[in-house]
Enzyme design. Structure first.
Site, PDB file in Angstrom:
ATOM      1  CD  GLU A  14     -69.544  24.812 -26.588  1.00 44.51           C
ATOM      2  OE1 GLU A  14     -70.636  25.130 -26.060  1.00 44.51           O
ATOM      3  OE2 GLU A  14     -69.114  25.350 -27.628  1.00 44.51           O
ATOM      4  CG  ASP A  51     -62.063  24.521 -26.602  1.00 39.75           C
ATOM      5  OD1 ASP A  51     -62.012  24.312 -27.816  1.00 39.75           O
ATOM      6  OD2 ASP A  51     -61.396  25.393 -26.017  1.00 39.75           O
ATOM      7  CG  ASN A  80     -70.979  24.196 -30.175  1.00 38.59           C
ATOM      8  OD1 ASN A  80     -69.823  24.279 -30.602  1.00 38.59           O
ATOM      9  ND2 ASN A  80     -71.886  25.123 -30.416  1.00 38.59           N
ATOM     10  CD  GLU A 123     -65.417  22.182 -28.619  1.00 35.97           C
ATOM     11  OE1 GLU A 123     -64.274  22.474 -28.984  1.00 35.97           O
ATOM     12  OE2 GLU A 123     -66.323  23.039 -28.476  1.00 35.97           O
TER      13      GLU A 123
END
Lengths: 250, 250
Positions: free
Chosen positions: B62, B66, B131, B134
């Protein structure tokens, strides 16, 4: 006709001039297009505009380069710190892409020599070399793509400045250090920060840092972030006998 | 032997099972390696460990995803908003990669169906689908590289949700809106935020928002950021007659 077009007037593929020569010495490759690099070295004080009347300087490239840098470092950390959790990776990334590192690299590469500006050096701001370095990465990304940018960052930053064991020990945010200390030790804390220009023309912020309703430290700075960090650093030293032994495992 | 190794026991190149089939329906391509994707759908509640005893779940992916997402969106904005300055690009990027957008995409892709977890859905947190989205991007980056990830983000996010004209008008941070209003109108302001757990087990923060030393609004939430945003939103509505007409050009 704007500045960049003027420079490209004679030959759009490879303009003459000392800029290209010096640029190639710094980046150690021949760009496909020089236009992005001119922009990366154009300071806002030149007040250049593009054909649509928009500002033409390095700030947009700096925004892009900052992102590319973050991804390259995130990817490096993912691969080279297989045991670090998300929190560890975040802290380590912020240590690697610190202003201090970026400014240092910008200085080493001699980026300031190429910067086109209309103001004296002391007015350029203390992070100018790091900012141009980020803009240069943005230019390389647009000119050569992601993988090439990754190799450039590997050579200029990772190979020279990234030693994960050494970086682990370095304190870069006193604010997060004192907050974590308060949380671990069940103390209530509060940063009370407000605009406090006083007699200064420039905007200032003043901050009071409280632990359990007692003022531990105060600071005043030109940004909220810097004021809070300064107050936290003062609190850290005020409390150092209690914190210091715990600093390494926070 | 850990969970992922168990799944790969029969065939390391393409394990059998419903997971791979469902994954391919979602991502619409055949991965080179499934290992990253298993990790992307592994919740920490499974308490899986890798061979070194480190946690094996989606959180590291994640972190990586991101970053990749930010770079792809920065690059998109650089190219598609040639007149926007650095501040505009930053605000627009945060609108595009908002939790709301990412959660929505995660839901549309049906990512929750594939999540391996040991707790009931209501304990997964409200941003779980964003989440995992990502983390999925992190997995695609490792499996297929940057350019492929860029195309995936283009298809899932940009093509569906990015309309720059519409996004320009959307208010996402009431805090920055009221701060800008105070600064433009030369009012002093202060967010006084402190830990205030009260009788709750979970950590809470309470905030008082002052303008010119008068309390304009108060809020209490489980994170400092949410508490301040809530107080700012209340202040915005309290002050709306003054602010509303200026909102679009802040």
């Amino acid at each position: 006709m704007n500045f960049i077009n003027k420079l490209f007037r004679k030959s759009r593929s490879k303009p003459n001039g000392i800029f290209c020569e010096n640029l190639e010495k710094i980046i150690e490759f021949e760009p496909q297009s020089y236009a992005h690099y001119y922009r990366a070295f154009m300071h806002s004080s030149m007040q250049e505009k593009d054909e649509n009347g928009s500002d033409l300087n390095y700030e947009r490239l700096e925004f892009l380069g900052d992102s590319v840098l973050n991804t390259v470092i995130s990817s490096y950390l993912f691969k080279h710190a297989p045991q670090g959790n998300e929190g560890y990776l975040t802290v380590m990334r912020s240590k690697i892409v610190s202003r201090k590192h970026l400014n240092l690299i910008g200085e080493e590469l001699g980026l300031l020599k190429l910067l086109m500006r209309n103001i004296p050096d002391h007015q350029l701001g203390k992070n100018i070399t790091g900012n141009i370095f980020e803009a240069l990465i943005g230019a390389i990304y647009l000119d050569q793509g992601y993988l090439f940018s990754e190799r450039f960052i590997q050579k200029c930053l990772i190979d020279k400045y990234v030693d994960l064991n050494e970086l682990e020990k370095r304190v870069t945010s006193y604010k997060s250090l004192v907050i974590k200390w308060c949380q671990k030790n069940k103390h209530e804390f509060e940063f009370c920060t407000k605009v406090d220009n006083g007699c200064d023309e420039q905007q200032h912020f003043s901050v009071c840092f409280y632990i359990d309703d007692e003022v531990v430290s105060k600071a005043r700075e030109t940004s909220k972030k810097r004021a809070e960090e300064k107050a936290a650093k003062r609190a850290y030293y005020a409390l150092q006998n209690e914190i210091k032994t715990k600093a390494l495992n926070i």
